[in-house]
Design a protein around this motif. Sequence first.
Motif, PDB file in Angstrom:
ATOM      1  N   GLY A 195     -31.142  -9.836  28.806  1.00 13.37           N
ATOM      2  CA  GLY A 195     -31.057  -9.173  30.092  1.00 13.37           C
ATOM      3  C   GLY A 195     -31.909  -7.917  30.135  1.00 13.37           C
ATOM      4  O   GLY A 195     -32.313  -7.381  29.101  1.00 13.37           O
ATOM      5  N   TYR A 204     -27.425 -12.935  33.569  1.00 13.45           N
ATOM      6  CA  TYR A 204     -26.523 -13.764  32.772  1.00 13.45           C
ATOM      7  C   TYR A 204     -26.047 -14.962  33.601  1.00 13.45           C
ATOM      8  O   TYR A 204     -26.056 -16.107  33.130  1.00 13.45           O
ATOM      9  CB  TYR A 204     -25.328 -12.942  32.300  1.00 13.45           C
ATOM     10  CG  TYR A 204     -24.321 -13.729  31.480  1.00 13.45           C
ATOM     11  CD1 TYR A 204     -24.490 -13.886  30.109  1.00 13.45           C
ATOM     12  CD2 TYR A 204     -23.215 -14.326  32.079  1.00 13.45           C
ATOM     13  CE1 TYR A 204     -23.579 -14.615  29.351  1.00 13.45           C
ATOM     14  CE2 TYR A 204     -22.298 -15.057  31.336  1.00 13.45           C
ATOM     15  CZ  TYR A 204     -22.496 -15.193  29.974  1.00 13.45           C
ATOM     16  OH  TYR A 204     -21.596 -15.924  29.232  1.00 13.45           O
ATOM     17  N   ASN A 223     -25.218 -12.574  26.138  1.00 15.34           N
ATOM     18  CA  ASN A 223     -25.142 -11.231  26.728  1.00 15.34           C
ATOM     19  C   ASN A 223     -25.633 -10.178  25.735  1.00 15.34           C
ATOM     20  O   ASN A 223     -25.161  -9.050  25.713  1.00 15.34           O
ATOM     21  CB  ASN A 223     -23.706 -10.923  27.172  1.00 15.34           C
ATOM     22  CG  ASN A 223     -22.731 -10.910  26.011  1.00 15.34           C
ATOM     23  OD1 ASN A 223     -23.025 -11.446  24.936  1.00 15.34           O
ATOM     24  ND2 ASN A 223     -21.580 -10.304  26.200  1.00 15.34           N
TER      25      ASN A 223
END
Length: 327
Positions: A195, A204, A223
Amino acid sequence: MGYTKWTDEHKNRVTELGKQGLSSSKIAQKLFDEFGVNLSRRTVSRYLSTGHTSSRYDKLKKNTSKVKDVKRGTEIVINKDGSTTSSTTMQMTSEQAKDPEFVLRAHGFNPDDWDIVSARNNFWQQNSQENGLIVIEMIGDMLHSDKINSTETVSGTILEDVDMPKAIDEAMQFTEAIVVTALENANTVMIKSVGGNHDFDISYMFMIWIKERFKQAQVDVNNRYRTAYLLGHVLISIQHGNVNKKNPAQILANECRHLWGIATTTEIHSGHLHFDKTEDQNGVVFRQFSTPKPSDDWETMNGFVGANKLMYALEYNDDRLKVEHFI
């Protein structure tokens, strides 16, 4: 333990039955039925493959014998006790690795004639040029905002307004075009992602859509702020570039010690700052990529308008970058 002395009659019969295609275990049973001799399957197999009846013949050799299949990447070692050690590179799943018959066949052995004494499998996310691998890296901030009805970064910084529903739709169309083309031209497609500081949360969810949409691809939904993969003997780490600035190479070596030890070349790929920069720091190549987006009002106001607006396709051989394509 008793010892059975082989006669010429035994040897001739084993050879004859072997030519008929019988397995070693069936040949051993045949010899017991016909001659009353109790030979092990392994002993029969050894005779068929080497012409010797005892493992002690190897002691006459100074070194063990090795046979290499360069094209297949296989090395077979005939040990002094008559056993065989095989090392090879292959594609398999974790379930296949637990199947003794699959492992034996993958190494070129007949499961009827061989037993596995021990096996060790190392799983690497790698492939070679001839096998047709394309890796798509998504290194953050594909979507300008982390919210839908307002334009804000993850930390709450207010940005120039963007039509986020339209942006998401265009991102889906863009991704569809790239991934479909990759799937049509490669045997294996991997999509690696991290990310960015603008879109960490919404990206995500976007990666979940990619994984559901393209089930033929190997999609890494995570993540994390950074991730790494092995391409042949090239270790590549991707991170957005807004964090872990102090010593990313040392962090990579600590977090991915096994991959670091395998690699002959190491690269770290990032974006974030929107301009090109490549440098070699003690053998680790840092590639900072520009972005193809048009300049917004903030960038124009601050004069950040001179960077190349490009995408890149990097072509690697087994151990280093081969060709850099500008798109």
